[in-house]
Design an enzyme around this catalytic site. Sequence first.
Site: not given
Length: 439
Positions: A300, A307, A294, A163
């Site tokens: 970053k 993805e 980025s 969970h």
Amino acid sequence: MTDKQLWGGETTKAVSNFPISGETVPVSVVRWLARLKGAAALVNGELGLLDKRRAAAIAKGAGEIAAGKHDGQFPIDVFQTGSGTSTNTNANEVIAALAGSSVHPNDHVNMGQSSNDVFPSAVHLAALDVAQNELLPALRQLERSFAKKSKSFQNVVKSGRTHLMDAVPVTLGQEFGGYAAQIALGQERVRSALEHVGQIPLGGTATGTGLNTHPKFAEKVRARLKKESGLRQIAAPLDRFEAQASRDALVELSGALKVVAVSLSKIAGDLALMGSGPRAGIGEIRLPELQKGSSIMPGKVNPVIPEVVLQVSAQVIGNDTAITVGGMQGQFELNVRIPLLARNLLQSLHLLASTSRVFAEKCVDGIEVNKAGCEASAGATLAAATALNSAIGYDKGTTIVKRATDSGRPLREIALEEGVDAKLYDATINLRKIARGNQ
């Protein structure tokens, strides 16, 4: 590829009639359609139905198409007449042009065939070929990558999560072993479906009766194709009318691909979460740094391969929905959504194959453990108190966990205050032992 137009008037009409997507029938289907027609011509020659000279000329022209030399001669949009008649006619015209003026596209190239049996057969064979020779090897590669990491991570203890909440400790190796098993089971599902995909409807001609074809035609063509391709699943259908009227085997294969996509989504999501950070996320693993993440935030790095996997999986699941609808829309003796099924199924197969290879090579193989992150999560999970249940009971354990949660103090400190013996605690709350469970 020749620049000369080889197709005839019926193909030209179809190009004019279907200016829909700008996307043509998958090239693998076209090439398998040519293979079928080449084999059909040779078999008709053996059966004495077609003179050997014409049969050889047809087989030669069909072989050139199957080898990819004339891909540009198949310009018809994939969203066309639902039986694939336009592309079958296209193939007949191009092969006849290659074979010479004495060869007729219908009387000779299409002998013993109908669009209704030969086009879906080509779709089945293309799907079987890509699944067997592209997708399954790619999935095996991905499975091996996860299995290798599972072995190297077998002693790395971290917090389990259910969970999205802290749970009892596990090892990173156990998690990666689970991922390897998901991919292994996906392969089993695909292989199971391929046994039915290999049952092609060739020989049924227009409605499944086999009108205008020799009784031995389909058997001989299948045997020739099986020998040439090495695809052992090529076989006669259980029932010719089932094979002609439905495309259930393609729906079944698409369903297996959907399960693979679901598995990949779960795994990719887990890896992105475990690699999140580097300081404000979970930070238990380090994913390979492939590119800047980025255009404005220096340094970053993003989980780009997970993805991609998630996007491809969504596309495959969407394709499966369209395939399901197409599969259920057959009427009586023929399904007439075959180009749609071909387009979506072949796309799903190719996407999953290429994505699985990239996932293995550019992501999984390069994953490293963030030792500090794993140690921190393993030591921080209060669910480790579960191991004390048999000694102190669930209710006492709940009290200890709640006090530790509310106060932020160490679990051991609270447990001792609640009367747990120090030696019992230290012997029981062994994170590596807890992660082993009952093993």
